[in-house]
Structures are given as structure tokens and as C-alpha cells.
Design an enzyme around this catalytic site. Structure first.
Site: not given
Length: 162
Positions: A135-137
Site C-alpha cells: 500500500c501507498c509507498i
């Protein structure tokens, strides 16, 4: 019996650990799907500590496993104990702690290194052909661990002061 999922945290707090909303959302959705979730984090010192009220550095030391235990409500294990054979999937929520504690992307960008336990965890799940959620980074981890994997992170642009 539901799927067994390992969730790997990077501390507690968007600026120096796991993003609380992302970790919580993953846990809620896994619970609703009937998954059995075990939470892990590396037993290492955080790169830095951020005062989340002020958004500025704090002059103290914290441990990633201890801080992650806040999100896990104490029900957490050292990442060194995670065995891919015991799980059906692994998920890494985002938060800048991923880029600071699980790897050095926050400092080194594309030339970053990945924590050895994180790297071996990803490689074990990949070798076993088991799902890996990033997720995300967190996808920057895969970009460093898996040859040929490329991700884009985006660009900083000042748009209306944002």
C-alpha cells in the site's frame, strides 16, 4: 477456515511509522473477509522520531516493533519470526516509516537499500507464489527486491500552495 494473512508494520504514525488509517483499514477489511491476521514488525530502532502534533523532529529514540505494538494492541511478533509457509498472503501498509524504517528510500531514493528481514520476507512470499499486498509507498520495496519490477512514485509540484 479463513485465509491466514501476515501484516507487516513500520512503526506507528504517518511521518515516522505505518499510516494508521491504512493499517486499520487493512485490518478491518481482512477481518470482514474472515481472515486470520498476525501482525509483525522488525525489532529495530526507528530512523527518526517525528512529533506528529508539530510535524517536526523529536530528540528521542524509538523501536519499530514497540511502536507498531500500539497499532497491534500488543498482539505482535518480531518480523524475524514470520514464516511464509504459515501464511497465505502478506500485506505492507504504507506510511513514511516504510521509506525510513523498512528501507532507506526516504534518504537514498531509488538507490535505497531494504532491511534484510523485509527483503527475505518478500522473497519468501514471492517464491511461494503467494499474494503480496503493498500500500501507498510500500511498492518501493518490491522495486528494490524484485529484479525488473518498476514503480513510479510521482512528482512534487506546488499547485495552489499544496
Amino acid at each position: 477456515m479463513g485465509k491466514r494473512v501476515a501484516l507487516v508494520l513500520a512503526g506507528c504514525g504517518v511521518f515516522d511509522g505505518s499510516e494508521i488509517h491504512e493499517a486499520s483499514a487493512a485490518l478491518v477489511h481482512l477481518s470482514r473477509a474472515g481472515a486470520e491476521v498476525k501482525i509483525f514488525a522488525p525489532n529495530i530502532e526507528q530512523r527518526d522520531v517525528v512529533n506528529h502534533l508539530k510535524g517536526s523532529p523529536a530528540e528521542e529514540k524509538r523501536n519499530v516493533l514497540v511502536e507498531s505494538a500500539r497499532l497491534a494492541r500488543g498482539n505482535i511478533q518480531d518480523l524475524a519470526e514470520l514464516k511464509a509457509a504459515d501464511f497465505d498472503a502478506v500485506i505492507f501498509p504504507g506510511g513514511f516509516g516504510v521509506a525510513k524504517n523498512l528501507c532507506s528510500w526516504a534518504v537514498d531514493g531509488k538507490n535505497c537499500t531494504v532491511n534484510e528481514q523485509v527483503s527475505s520476507t518478500l522473497q519468501a512470499f514471492h517464491s511461494a507464489k503467494k499474494p503480496i499486498g503493498l500500500c501507498c509507498i510500500s511498492p518501493v520495496l518490491a522495486a528494490k527486491v524484485f529484479p525488473g519490477c518498476e514503480v513510479t512514485v510521482g512528482q512534487d509540484k506546488n499547485v495552489d500552495g499544496r
